[in-house]
Design a protein around this motif. Structure first.
Motif, PDB file in Angstrom:
ATOM      1  N   ILE A 280       0.784  -1.290   0.053  1.00  0.00           N
ATOM      2  CA  ILE A 280      -0.044   0.060  -0.086  1.00  0.00           C
ATOM      3  C   ILE A 280       0.845   1.348   0.121  1.00  0.00           C
ATOM      4  O   ILE A 280       1.821   1.545   0.715  1.00  0.00           O
ATOM      5  CB  ILE A 280      -0.995  -0.075   1.174  1.00  0.00           C
ATOM      6  CG1 ILE A 280      -1.867  -1.086   1.066  1.00  0.00           C
ATOM      7  CG2 ILE A 280      -1.708   1.303   1.233  1.00  0.00           C
ATOM      8  CD1 ILE A 280      -2.753  -1.481   2.599  1.00  0.00           C
ATOM      9  N   LYS A 281       0.760   2.243  -0.965  1.00  0.00           N
ATOM     10  CA  LYS A 281       1.505   3.249  -1.088  1.00  0.00           C
ATOM     11  C   LYS A 281       0.832   4.359  -0.009  1.00  0.00           C
ATOM     12  O   LYS A 281      -0.369   4.550   0.108  1.00  0.00           O
ATOM     13  CB  LYS A 281       1.381   4.090  -2.699  1.00  0.00           C
ATOM     14  CG  LYS A 281       1.883   3.179  -3.595  1.00  0.00           C
ATOM     15  CD  LYS A 281       1.944   3.805  -4.777  1.00  0.00           C
ATOM     16  CE  LYS A 281       2.383   3.049  -5.802  1.00  0.00           C
ATOM     17  NZ  LYS A 281       2.515   3.888  -7.312  1.00  0.00           N
ATOM     18  N   VAL A 282       1.613   5.263   0.468  1.00  0.00           N
ATOM     19  CA  VAL A 282       1.221   6.227   1.464  1.00  0.00           C
ATOM     20  C   VAL A 282       2.055   7.567   1.105  1.00  0.00           C
ATOM     21  O   VAL A 282       3.336   7.552   1.282  1.00  0.00           O
ATOM     22  CB  VAL A 282       1.375   5.815   2.852  1.00  0.00           C
ATOM     23  CG1 VAL A 282       0.886   6.995   3.807  1.00  0.00           C
ATOM     24  CG2 VAL A 282       0.629   4.682   3.378  1.00  0.00           C
ATOM     25  N   SER A 283       1.284   8.705   0.796  1.00  0.00           N
ATOM     26  CA  SER A 283       2.009   9.697   0.397  1.00  0.00           C
ATOM     27  C   SER A 283       1.488  11.114   1.275  1.00  0.00           C
ATOM     28  O   SER A 283       0.254  10.971   1.802  1.00  0.00           O
ATOM     29  CB  SER A 283       1.741   9.928  -0.947  1.00  0.00           C
ATOM     30  OG  SER A 283       2.139   8.925  -2.074  1.00  0.00           O
ATOM     31  N   SER A 284       1.943  11.949   0.828  1.00  0.00           N
ATOM     32  CA  SER A 284       1.449  13.442   1.581  1.00  0.00           C
ATOM     33  C   SER A 284       1.758  14.368   0.606  1.00  0.00           C
ATOM     34  O   SER A 284       2.789  14.141  -0.293  1.00  0.00           O
ATOM     35  CB  SER A 284       1.950  13.699   3.055  1.00  0.00           C
ATOM     36  OG  SER A 284       3.280  13.835   2.928  1.00  0.00           O
ATOM     37  N   ILE A 285       0.928  15.530   0.587  1.00  0.00           N
ATOM     38  CA  ILE A 285       1.143  16.984   0.093  1.00  0.00           C
ATOM     39  C   ILE A 285       1.247  18.037   1.003  1.00  0.00           C
ATOM     40  O   ILE A 285       0.211  18.110   1.963  1.00  0.00           O
ATOM     41  CB  ILE A 285       0.107  16.841  -1.106  1.00  0.00           C
ATOM     42  CG1 ILE A 285       0.671  18.256  -2.034  1.00  0.00           C
ATOM     43  CG2 ILE A 285      -1.111  16.943  -0.883  1.00  0.00           C
ATOM     44  CD1 ILE A 285       0.176  18.158  -3.527  1.00  0.00           C
ATOM     45  N   SER A 286       2.274  18.678   0.814  1.00  0.00           N
ATOM     46  CA  SER A 286       2.280  19.609   1.990  1.00  0.00           C
ATOM     47  C   SER A 286       2.261  21.171   1.432  1.00  0.00           C
ATOM     48  O   SER A 286       3.180  21.601   0.789  1.00  0.00           O
ATOM     49  CB  SER A 286       3.614  19.683   2.778  1.00  0.00           C
ATOM     50  OG  SER A 286       3.724  18.498   3.124  1.00  0.00           O
ATOM     51  N   PRO A 287       1.256  21.659   1.278  1.00  0.00           N
ATOM     52  CA  PRO A 287       1.231  23.084   0.492  1.00  0.00           C
ATOM     53  C   PRO A 287       1.391  24.368   1.362  1.00  0.00           C
ATOM     54  O   PRO A 287       1.340  24.322   2.488  1.00  0.00           O
ATOM     55  CB  PRO A 287      -0.474  23.269   0.033  1.00  0.00           C
ATOM     56  CG  PRO A 287      -0.928  22.043   0.488  1.00  0.00           C
ATOM     57  CD  PRO A 287      -0.230  21.253   1.494  1.00  0.00           C
ATOM     58  N   GLY A 288       2.024  25.339   0.738  1.00  0.00           N
ATOM     59  CA  GLY A 288       2.140  26.530   1.473  1.00  0.00           C
ATOM     60  C   GLY A 288       0.751  27.418   1.351  1.00  0.00           C
ATOM     61  O   GLY A 288      -0.278  26.869   1.401  1.00  0.00           O
TER      62      GLY A 288
ATOM     63  N   SER B 272      -0.689   8.782 -10.187  1.00  0.00           N
ATOM     64  CA  SER B 272      -0.380   8.286 -11.541  1.00  0.00           C
ATOM     65  C   SER B 272       0.799   7.822 -12.113  1.00  0.00           C
ATOM     66  O   SER B 272       1.228   7.273 -13.079  1.00  0.00           O
ATOM     67  CB  SER B 272      -0.753   9.386 -12.531  1.00  0.00           C
ATOM     68  OG  SER B 272       0.148  10.557 -12.640  1.00  0.00           O
ATOM     69  N   ARG B 273       1.801   7.783 -10.854  1.00  0.00           N
ATOM     70  CA  ARG B 273       2.954   7.002 -10.867  1.00  0.00           C
ATOM     71  C   ARG B 273       2.993   5.573 -11.282  1.00  0.00           C
ATOM     72  O   ARG B 273       1.816   5.106 -10.701  1.00  0.00           O
ATOM     73  CB  ARG B 273       3.987   7.304  -9.817  1.00  0.00           C
ATOM     74  CG  ARG B 273       4.466   8.715  -9.449  1.00  0.00           C
ATOM     75  CD  ARG B 273       4.851   9.515 -10.787  1.00  0.00           C
ATOM     76  NE  ARG B 273       3.633   9.960 -11.585  1.00  0.00           N
ATOM     77  CZ  ARG B 273       3.983  10.387 -12.892  1.00  0.00           C
ATOM     78  NH1 ARG B 273       5.001  10.128 -13.385  1.00  0.00           N
ATOM     79  NH2 ARG B 273       2.753  10.864 -13.274  1.00  0.00           N
ATOM     80  N   PRO B 274       3.866   5.110 -11.832  1.00  0.00           N
ATOM     81  CA  PRO B 274       3.729   3.357 -11.961  1.00  0.00           C
ATOM     82  C   PRO B 274       3.801   2.767 -10.553  1.00  0.00           C
ATOM     83  O   PRO B 274       4.082   3.354  -9.799  1.00  0.00           O
ATOM     84  CB  PRO B 274       4.974   3.082 -12.747  1.00  0.00           C
ATOM     85  CG  PRO B 274       5.834   4.343 -12.613  1.00  0.00           C
ATOM     86  CD  PRO B 274       5.200   5.332 -12.558  1.00  0.00           C
ATOM     87  N   PRO B 275       3.376   1.561 -10.554  1.00  0.00           N
ATOM     88  CA  PRO B 275       3.228   0.502  -9.625  1.00  0.00           C
ATOM     89  C   PRO B 275       4.572   0.656  -8.438  1.00  0.00           C
ATOM     90  O   PRO B 275       4.511   0.744  -7.322  1.00  0.00           O
ATOM     91  CB  PRO B 275       2.912  -0.792  -9.864  1.00  0.00           C
ATOM     92  CG  PRO B 275       2.124  -0.599 -11.084  1.00  0.00           C
ATOM     93  CD  PRO B 275       2.925   0.643 -11.760  1.00  0.00           C
TER      94      PRO B 275
END
Length: 251
Positions: A175-183, A225-228
């Motif tokens: 399972i992929k886990v990501s975060s995005i941190s905006p200003g 949308s990155r590959p597996p």
């Protein structure tokens, strides 16, 4: 087979833009929020473009409401491919000594406990299928504390830690886990933070061009949308006029 994405806090701003973006990518979307009329409007917009949208109206601060909404999904709950934990808010901009306990609870219950409540219900299905992707919306406030940010910064630091902990715990299940941190992103964020004071909210972005909700949705599109074999752990995204949580250039 079409994938399914669940996006929390989709009645406005980043959540709404992300739902539209993911639907355009071919996802069946499930959108959540407290404002039923806005969810219905979003559904009509997505379906009008040929997409599929299901709405869940509940207050993410209430675990009982979260569980009731998740239960209503039935078998669909175990087949969510992408969870975007977007629901979050800043409820005050006061120094620690004069902050409101109610505002603090609102931020903790939404930004931390709400994220946990939804994730806890979605993750078991991903584990069963040994696949899935979780994207947590963090913030520059999760990387730097700043004056009058205290509890909000603490909640976003918690999101950073939870994201890292999730990634470690779910690694064995693929399972992929990501975060995005905006200003700075111009949405309803500052209106909420200043309790509806539009003049104060507008002043946050005066003299510079902030990010838009669509900018963040574009970044989420890249992440998912990155590959597996590729996981984007974190994206820190800022307007050109902002160098850090406290340094920006205004014309």
């Amino acid at each position: 087979m079409k994938k399914t994405a669940l996006i929390t806090g989709a009645t406005a701003g980043i959540g709404r833009a992300t739902a539209l973006k993911l639907s355009g990518m071919g996802y069946d979307v499930i959108v959540t929020g407290r404002r039923a009329e806005r969810l219905e409007k979003l559904t009509l917009e997505i379906e009008g473009k040929g997409g599929s949208c299901r709405t869940l109206c509940f207050d993410i601060q209430s675990k009982d409401e979260v569980d009731k909404a998740m239960d209503s999904l039935g078998e669909q709950l175990d087949n969510i491919d992408l969870l975007v934990n977007n629901a979050g808010l800043a409820a005050t901009a006061e120094p620690i000594q004069s902050g409101s306990w109610e505002d603090w609870e609102r931020m903790i219950d939404t930004n931390i406990k709400g994220l946990l409540a939804v994730s806890k219900r979605v993750i078991p299905g991903m584990i069963k299928r040994s696949c899935g992707h979780i994207v947590n919306l963090s913030s520059i406030a999760g990387k730097e504390a700043y004056a009058n940010g205290n509890v909000y910064c603490a909640t976003k630091h918690a999101v950073e830690a939870l994201t890292k902990g999730m990634r470690i715990d779910l690694l064995q299940y693929g399972i992929k886990v990501s975060s995005i941190s905006p200003g700075m992103v111009e949405t309803e964020f500052s209106i909420v933070r200043y309790h509806g004071d539009k003049d104060k909210a507008d002043a946050v972005y005066k003299g510079l061009t902030p990010l838009t909700a669509e900018d963040i949705a574009d970044a989420i599109e890249f992440i998912v949308s990155r590959p597996p074999h590729v996981n984007i752990n974190d994206i820190l995204i800022m307007p050109t006029a902002q160098a850090s949580a406290v340094y920006n250039h205004r014309s």
